[in-house]
Enzyme design. Structure first.
Site, short mmCIF file in Angstrom:
data_model
loop_
_atom_site.label_atom_id
_atom_site.label_comp_id
_atom_site.label_asym_id
_atom_site.label_seq_id
_atom_site.Cartn_x
_atom_site.Cartn_y
_atom_site.Cartn_z
N GLY A 1 -36.50 -23.92 -23.95
CA GLY A 1 -35.64 -24.27 -25.08
C GLY A 1 -34.46 -25.12 -24.72
CB CYS B 1 -44.68 -49.48 -3.74
SG CYS B 1 -43.74 -49.17 -5.25
CG ASP C 1 -41.65 -19.72 -25.24
OD1 ASP C 1 -42.76 -20.27 -25.41
OD2 ASP C 1 -40.69 -20.30 -24.74
CD GLN D 1 -36.93 -20.32 -25.72
OE1 GLN D 1 -35.98 -21.01 -26.14
NE2 GLN D 1 -38.03 -20.88 -25.21
CB CYS E 1 -46.37 -44.83 -4.34
SG CYS E 1 -46.29 -46.32 -5.33
CB CYS F 1 -41.74 -46.69 -3.39
SG CYS F 1 -43.00 -45.58 -4.05
CG ASP G 1 -46.09 -24.42 -21.99
OD1 ASP G 1 -45.54 -23.32 -21.80
OD2 ASP G 1 -45.76 -25.21 -22.89
CB SER G 2 -47.47 -19.84 -23.47
OG SER G 2 -46.28 -20.37 -24.04
CG HIS H 1 -43.99 -46.37 -8.90
ND1 HIS H 1 -43.62 -46.62 -7.60
CD2 HIS H 1 -42.83 -46.23 -9.60
CE1 HIS H 1 -42.29 -46.64 -7.51
NE2 HIS H 1 -41.79 -46.40 -8.72
CG ASP I 1 -42.90 -28.89 -17.14
OD1 ASP I 1 -42.04 -28.02 -17.34
OD2 ASP I 1 -43.47 -29.51 -18.05
#
Length: 378
Positions: free
Chosen positions: A222, A315, A144, A195, A312, A310, A90-91, A341, A272
């Site tokens: 945004g 778990c 941005d 944006q 994972c 789950c 990310d910028s 998890h 994300d």
RNA sequence: GGAGGAGUACCCAAGUGGCCAAAGGGGGCAGACUGUAAAUCUGUUACGUUUCGUUUCGAUGGUUCGAAUCCAUCCUCCUCCA
């Protein structure tokens, strides 16, 4: 490279390749490791076991510590953190929002007062591109301004016009850096960011403008910064028709499991969010029946896994009662297990979305889970 | 045995006549968290029929219009002297 392999309504199933790692199956959730590590003592090696396809790190934070030149001298971020899969950086644009009390914006760029020691740092489109080039990420995000919602129309209009000018500068600096012989990752891609706040007309205008630039993907930024959830969905609905079909679409910073399902339905491919990691650190764990707060007293004697469905590593081995104990006793292991998890949960949520899309059953999946996952489990 | 000091809510601890159901911290309980200034932040923590009422500051009794606060006796703990 990106191609859509299947559609269901507006929702897309796709494949994405870049300079590192295997083909990324989309829709995908990118696991956030801001400073080159997932908070909660989770390493890149752990990410492999958690089904993570792409890792995300941050330009501003790595520029401050340890410094992008340090990372570059140590072979780039992939080698530095020992992650050979795709990395998106990310910028620093989000820090324009999150550190709004510590920065000043001009046409040239943004001057931050470091959140660590207060020293001044100037970051404009060129600096952000140079830092991301030094990090050697696979996807660089345009620099941005992420504007808080709601914001006055005139401010948002001026801001997104400037963000467009910044994108043009990002693009030319990015192309220049990629053409240099000693650039770490000359295949680095650039994604532009839409944006326009909560104003559909600005959003559409801005999207049309940035789509004219030859970026490898486009993001919607945004959103989820103060507005109602329905407003966010309405903006995605408004902008989506103007996003190039053949390029990946990334909804930045979103979101809850329900937000993700609803946004996939609206044509988004990449996501994300800090939520799975942060909530995990705070004891909120996701399950297929809704979320639980593992610190609650009612789990004191609960011998069940966090989620019985789950797969994972957590778990498979540990009970809710044990996790609760670790949280109450403030053991570091509590966070590590909880984060593992939740990340696994998010990654498997995406996998189930993809399977549903492959089988033409996404709408049914959405009906079953969109609401349920935003509720509480017992 | 003598001298001095102390007992406040689950714990530590402020408060020494009314603005005190009682600061602050801890612990407990619960909530928030969306491109990470976040192992952070917020609420709540005597009882009830909850814009009000009841009981409460070691115990009992007293002074006072009014007591966690003043007095008496008792109980418990700590320090020093013998």
């Amino acid at each position: 490279m990106f191609k859509v392999t299947k559609r269901e309504g507006i929702a897309r199933r796709g494949e994405f390749t870049c300079a590192h790692g295997d083909t990324v199956q989309t829709p995908v959730f990118m696991n956030v490791g801001t400073q080159g590590a997932i908070k909660g003592a989770v390493s890149a090696h752990d990410l492999k076991k958690l089904g993570c396809q792409i890792e995300l790190s941050n330009t501003y934070h790595l520029h401050l510590r340890p410094g992008d030149s340090v990372v570059r001298q140590l072979g780039g971020l992939h080698r530095f953190m020992d992650w050979d899969g795709p990395i998106l950086t990310d910028s620093g644009g989000f820090q324009v929002f999150s550190l709004s009390g510590l920065r000043k914006i001009t046409e040239e760029g943004v001057t931050f007062a470091s959140h660590i020691d207060g020293h001044r740092i100037f970051m404009g489109p060129e600096e952000s591109m140079q830092i991301q080039s030094n990090l050697g990420s696979d996807i660089a995000m345009a620099f941005d301004e992420c504007v808080e919602n709601p914001a006055p129309y005139e401010y948002v209009k001026a801001s997104c016009e400037r963000t467009l000018r910044w994108l043009e500068r990002c693009k030319s600096e990015h192309d220049r850096l990629n053409s240099l012989p000693d650039t770490i990752n000359r295949q680095q891609m650039l994604f532009g960011i839409n944006q326009g706040g909560t104003y559909a007309d600005l959003r559409v205008w801005h999207m049309k403008e940035i789509a004219k630039l030859d970026c490898e993907g486009f993001a919607i930024g945004g959103l989820a910064v103060g507005e109602e959830t329905q407003v966010m969905y309405d903006i995605i609905d408004a902008v989506e028709p103007f996003m190039p079909q053949e390029k990946p679409r990334y909804l930045m910073g979103v979101g809850t499991p329900s937000n993700i399902i609803e946004s996939v339905a609206r044509g988004v491919d990449f996501f994300d969010c800090v939520m799975p990691a942060r909530n995990a650190r705070h004891g909120k764990l996701f399950t297929w029946a809704g979320a639980i707060n593992i610190k609650n007293e009612k789990f004191k004697l609960d011998g069940r896994a966090i989620d019985g469905h789950c797969d994972c590593p957590v778990c498979q081995s540990f009970s809710r009662a044990y996790l609760r104990h670790l949280f109450v006793a403030e053991e570091m292991l509590a966070m590590r297990l909880a984060v593992m998890h939740n990340l696994y949960f998010y990654n498997s949520l995406m996998e189930r979305i993809r399977t549903a899309l492959d089988e033409g059953a996404f709408e049914a999946f959405r009906q079953e889970y969109s609401k349920k996952l935003s509720g509480r489990a017992n």
